[in-house]
Write a protein that holds these residues in place. Structure first.
Motif, mmCIF file in Angstrom:
data_model
loop_
_atom_site.group_PDB
_atom_site.id
_atom_site.type_symbol
_atom_site.label_atom_id
_atom_site.label_comp_id
_atom_site.label_asym_id
_atom_site.label_seq_id
_atom_site.Cartn_x
_atom_site.Cartn_y
_atom_site.Cartn_z
ATOM 1 N N ARG A 1 0.827 -1.212 0.000
ATOM 2 C CA ARG A 1 0.000 0.000 0.000
ATOM 3 C C ARG A 1 0.862 1.262 0.000
ATOM 4 O O ARG A 1 0.420 2.302 -0.454
ATOM 5 C CB ARG A 1 -0.945 -0.013 1.207
ATOM 6 C CG ARG A 1 -2.041 -1.057 1.074
ATOM 7 C CD ARG A 1 -2.858 -1.196 2.350
ATOM 8 N NE ARG A 1 -3.541 0.033 2.705
ATOM 9 C CZ ARG A 1 -4.697 0.427 2.172
ATOM 10 N NH1 ARG A 1 -5.286 -0.321 1.275
ATOM 11 N NH2 ARG A 1 -5.250 1.550 2.535
ATOM 12 N N ARG B 1 -8.348 -5.304 -15.859
ATOM 13 C CA ARG B 1 -8.561 -3.902 -15.531
ATOM 14 C C ARG B 1 -7.266 -3.243 -15.070
ATOM 15 O O ARG B 1 -7.023 -2.072 -15.359
ATOM 16 C CB ARG B 1 -9.610 -3.817 -14.412
ATOM 17 C CG ARG B 1 -9.986 -2.399 -14.050
ATOM 18 C CD ARG B 1 -11.077 -2.363 -13.017
ATOM 19 N NE ARG B 1 -10.582 -2.798 -11.710
ATOM 20 C CZ ARG B 1 -11.286 -2.718 -10.591
ATOM 21 N NH1 ARG B 1 -12.513 -2.255 -10.627
ATOM 22 N NH2 ARG B 1 -10.798 -3.128 -9.447
ATOM 23 N N SER B 2 -6.439 -4.015 -14.378
ATOM 24 C CA SER B 2 -5.230 -3.408 -13.821
ATOM 25 C C SER B 2 -4.088 -3.328 -14.835
ATOM 26 O O SER B 2 -3.120 -2.617 -14.608
ATOM 27 C CB SER B 2 -4.785 -4.183 -12.587
ATOM 28 O OG SER B 2 -4.439 -5.497 -12.968
ATOM 29 N N PHE C 1 -6.702 -6.102 -6.362
ATOM 30 C CA PHE C 1 -7.081 -6.162 -4.958
ATOM 31 C C PHE C 1 -7.509 -7.569 -4.570
ATOM 32 O O PHE C 1 -8.015 -8.335 -5.386
ATOM 33 C CB PHE C 1 -8.223 -5.182 -4.681
ATOM 34 C CG PHE C 1 -7.780 -3.744 -4.757
ATOM 35 C CD1 PHE C 1 -7.413 -3.057 -3.622
ATOM 36 C CD2 PHE C 1 -7.717 -3.098 -5.977
ATOM 37 C CE1 PHE C 1 -6.998 -1.746 -3.689
ATOM 38 C CE2 PHE C 1 -7.299 -1.784 -6.056
ATOM 39 C CZ PHE C 1 -6.938 -1.106 -4.908
ATOM 40 N N SER D 1 -10.020 -8.469 -2.798
ATOM 41 C CA SER D 1 -11.457 -8.682 -2.979
ATOM 42 C C SER D 1 -11.885 -8.390 -4.416
ATOM 43 O O SER D 1 -13.062 -8.336 -4.710
ATOM 44 C CB SER D 1 -12.225 -7.757 -2.029
ATOM 45 O OG SER D 1 -11.924 -6.413 -2.336
ATOM 46 N N ASN E 1 -0.459 -0.079 -10.841
ATOM 47 C CA ASN E 1 -1.836 -0.525 -10.632
ATOM 48 C C ASN E 1 -1.858 -1.731 -9.715
ATOM 49 O O ASN E 1 -0.856 -2.419 -9.555
ATOM 50 C CB ASN E 1 -2.525 -0.848 -11.960
ATOM 51 C CG ASN E 1 -2.901 0.415 -12.717
ATOM 52 O OD1 ASN E 1 -2.710 0.522 -13.911
ATOM 53 N ND2 ASN E 1 -3.404 1.412 -12.003
ATOM 54 N N THR E 2 -3.019 -1.945 -9.113
ATOM 55 C CA THR E 2 -3.145 -2.982 -8.091
ATOM 56 C C THR E 2 -4.262 -3.951 -8.442
ATOM 57 O O THR E 2 -5.308 -3.528 -8.927
ATOM 58 C CB THR E 2 -3.461 -2.332 -6.724
ATOM 59 O OG1 THR E 2 -2.502 -1.313 -6.467
ATOM 60 C CG2 THR E 2 -3.415 -3.354 -5.611
ATOM 61 N N ALA F 1 -12.523 -5.904 -5.950
ATOM 62 C CA ALA F 1 -13.036 -4.528 -5.986
ATOM 63 C C ALA F 1 -13.537 -4.144 -7.369
ATOM 64 O O ALA F 1 -13.246 -3.070 -7.878
ATOM 65 C CB ALA F 1 -11.968 -3.539 -5.505
ATOM 66 N N LEU F 2 -14.319 -5.025 -7.983
ATOM 67 C CA LEU F 2 -14.908 -4.692 -9.286
ATOM 68 C C LEU F 2 -16.093 -3.756 -9.067
ATOM 69 O O LEU F 2 -16.784 -3.843 -8.058
ATOM 70 C CB LEU F 2 -15.383 -5.962 -10.000
ATOM 71 C CG LEU F 2 -14.271 -6.942 -10.359
ATOM 72 C CD1 LEU F 2 -14.865 -8.169 -11.044
ATOM 73 C CD2 LEU F 2 -13.237 -6.291 -11.257
#
Lengths: 298, 355
Positions: free
Chosen positions: B52, B151-152, B86, B88, B83-84, B90-91
């Motif tokens: 983080r 996405r990332s 996640f 979870s 970019n990360t 996180a969509l």
């Protein structure tokens, strides 16, 4: 197998029926029946001293929408104007309470669990005292020699008392005051359920704070916003206590009109017709907003 | 060419009781431009805090993080070319898969045509061609994982951070994704920093593993170095199954040292760096042992069936802790209670630098 399944289903149905019967009966007697009566009254002719006469009479609606005969009943555009004004007041109440509650909901959702609980208790605190009493308090605050005006004049912001009481502003203010808890609770629950990882993901992918708000936070909390808006809008349209106490002639709302028809003018069918119109307008607004929410994929 | 350089990174948290906990206690780490580095450690070791700090969601108390020479400290998360993925995922549930994947380009103002092409190619890279019209909640866990991945990478970051992205998947899917992630990383040619507490995952995918403990780096090395030559007892026990022997060096004969445990079990160890009378801790993996006619004598107390292999728990006759041994399953595999001798190649034994 089939037999057992059927037996199970009938048993389940029996349980379901038993559980649902009281509420069905209650709603049937105290909600559906009055609704039918009001609907029926709205197309009957008014009795001379209140009540109804059992003959079909469409001029109750004619007076409002413009097909009155001009002899017994006269078309008055004022009714539609008051209806529009009521919708406007209710919409303003929704917008203002939303603007007031949305940031607070975020702030509260970031408090420690203990403080948060205390704050939620504070939000529900107004329910502990009578609505009328609280509105009279506003009367004392808003009147020309009241708390607000003396305070503002005391610190020299104004030299003449502001005329707030008995204006549309006072009505909207009063309604916002009443409706804030109803807006806050669904909003808070939506904001509290918002996954923080989504905000981080948005920023991580290059969205600044404003983009993140409009593209992620707002759409994700939209169900709460819609819920709060509906819960605030519906009672606001038909509200008559607030305009009665805080609004003058310019603050009159459709709810007052209904009240007058039933209690003072003793024209029950016309009051019933006005009620039916409020209900249909509210229903229309509700359906269209639900439809739009569905389209937005909430 | 160095890509990510972390120097003397420190970060502490204050606990609700008012104590200070060092989440990062002086981290120095360099990640190469095309390297797959895994941060491995138990929960609370600081690996997620480090991640983080790189993505910009935690600030450092002191120290620096540089990416290709640029100090990241002044950049907010949305301005970092990082970019990360996640844990979870996180969509964004209110957007289609395609809009999720194209989000990074959308907020940068990339026009629709270029965006659609990039989204399609990103979806193809993760094997989700044609899924763009769906909603995230219509996908399986594995598919969501791939959407998060697509996405990332769509904005072509110079560094991809992955925060335990496979922990929610079942075992088969996880193993498949491990291979795909590694393949994707070498194809994209960018650095991956992967956080996990799963040592098997770390061994499978990484170019280098960073083992962390209580805010410090315990050891950095290739998976083989970490597994075969753990520097400390913590690393030895965290990575794979381990037998530890505490012994004292008796004498040194050429390349081999003879050591004896407190219970009198005799052990042959590589002599490198050892001297007489030294107390040492030796590491032997269960697979290093074989059943033989002579060696450490003991009795099988438990035999656990693992499919093609058996895990034997052998109590040495001389005493001391049980030794875990991996043996082939077969007709003459020893049963519980059998007397066995364990032998090993002395060069397989590894002596810890620090206990």
């Amino acid at each position: 197998m089939c037999w057992r399944l059927r037996k199970l289903m009938t048993r389940q149905n029996l349980v379901l029926t038993t559980l649902l019967a009281p509420v069905t009966l209650f709603l049937g007697v105290f909600f559906l029946l009055p609704l039918v009566i009001i609907g029926l009254f709205s197309i009957l002719s008014p009795g001379l001293y209140g009540g109804v006469e059992w003959s079909f009479y469409h001029w109750n609606y004619g007076r409002i929408f413009g097909w009155a005969d001009g002899i017994d009943e006269i078309f008055e555009p004022i009714y539609l104007q008051i209806l529009l004004r009521s919708l406007g007041f209710a919409a303003m109440t929704v917008v203002l309470s939303l603007l007031l509650c949305y940031p607070v909901a975020f702030w509260v959702s970031r408090l420690s669990p203990k403080t948060r609980l205390f704050f939620l208790f504070l939000v529900t605190l107004p329910f502990f005292s009578s609505l009328v009493v609280r509105l009279y308090a506003w009367l004392l605050i808003l009147k020309p020699s009241g708390l607000l005006n003396s305070a503002l004049m005391g610190i020299g912001v104004i030299s003449q008392p502001l005329e707030i009481l008995y204006t549309p502003a006072a009505v909207v203010l009063g309604m916002v005051y009443i409706m804030v808890p109803f807006m806050f609770l669904p909003l808070y629950s939506a904001v509290d359920n918002l996954d923080r990882a989504l905000i981080e993901a948005s920023m991580d992918l290059g969205a600044n704070r404003i983009q993140t708000f409009f593209k992620v936070i707002l759409p994700q909390t939209l169900p709460g916003i819609m819920g709060g808006a509906v819960i605030v809008f519906i009672p606001s349209v038909g509200n008559f206590i607030v305009p009665d106490l805080l609004g003058g002639a310019r603050g009159l709302m459709i709810g007052n009109l209904v009240e007058q028809q039933f209690l003072s003018a003793r024209n029950w069918p016309f009051g019933a017709a006005l009620s039916m119109i409020i209900m249909s307008v509210v229903l229309l607004v509700l359906l269209s907003s639900l439809g739009r929410a569905k389209k937005a994929g909430v | 060419m160095a890509s990510l350089e972390i120097r003397a990174a420190r970060r502490h948290f204050v606990t609700p009781e008012g104590g200070r906990v060092a989440a990062l206690d002086g981290i120095d780490l360099t990640v190469g431009a095309n390297e797959f580095v895994t941060l491995l450690g138990p929960s609370g070791c600081g690996k997620t805090t480090l991640l983080r700090a790189i993505s910009g969601f935690e600030a450092l108390d002191s120290g620096s993080i540089r990416l290709d020479g640029t100090d990241l400290a002044a950049l907010p998360p949305f301005k970092r070319p990082v970019n990360t993925v996640f844990q979870s995922y996180a969509l964004f549930s209110h957007m289609s898969v395609a809009r999720n994947v194209g989000y990074a380009l959308e907020v940068r103002g990339v026009d629709r045509k270029a965006r659609e092409a990039a989204v399609e190619s990103a979806l193809a890279k993760v094997g989700l061609t044609g899924m763009g019209g769906r909603r995230p909640n219509q996908l399986s866990g594995g598919q969501r994982q791939r959407v998060a991945l697509a996405r990332s990478i769509v904005a072509e970051p110079r560094l991809l951070l992955l925060d335990e992205p496979l922990s929610a998947l079942d075992r088969n899917l996880r193993q498949q994704m491990q291979i795909e992630l590694k393949t994707l990383q070498s194809r994209l040619g960018i650095a991956f920093v992967f956080v996990t507490h799963d040592q098997e995952e770390a061994l499978t995918m990484s170019d280098r593993i960073v083992v962390m403990r209580a805010g410090r780096i315990e050891q950095i090395g290739t998976p083989r170095e970490i597994y075969r030559h753990p520097r400390t007892r913590f690393v030895a026990e965290f990575i794979g199954e381990t037998n530890l022997f505490h012994a004292t060096v008796d004498r040194i004969e050429g390349a081999q040292a003879l050591a004896r445990t407190a219970q009198g079990v005799e052990m042959l160890l590589p002599a490198t760096g050892l001297r007489r009378g030294q107390a040492v801790t030796a590491v032997l993996r269960p697979a290093d042992f074989s059943l033989a006619d002579q060696g450490i004598a003991g009795r099988v107390t438990r035999a656990v069936y693992l499919g093609s292999d058996l895990q034997l728990y052998v109590q040495p006759d001389a005493g001391g802790e049980e030794i875990r041994v991996t043996a082939r399953d077969g007709a003459n595999a020893p049963a519980t209670g059998a007397a066995v001798h364990l032998s090993y190649a002395p060069e397989a034994a590894h002596v810890l630098e620090a206990a």
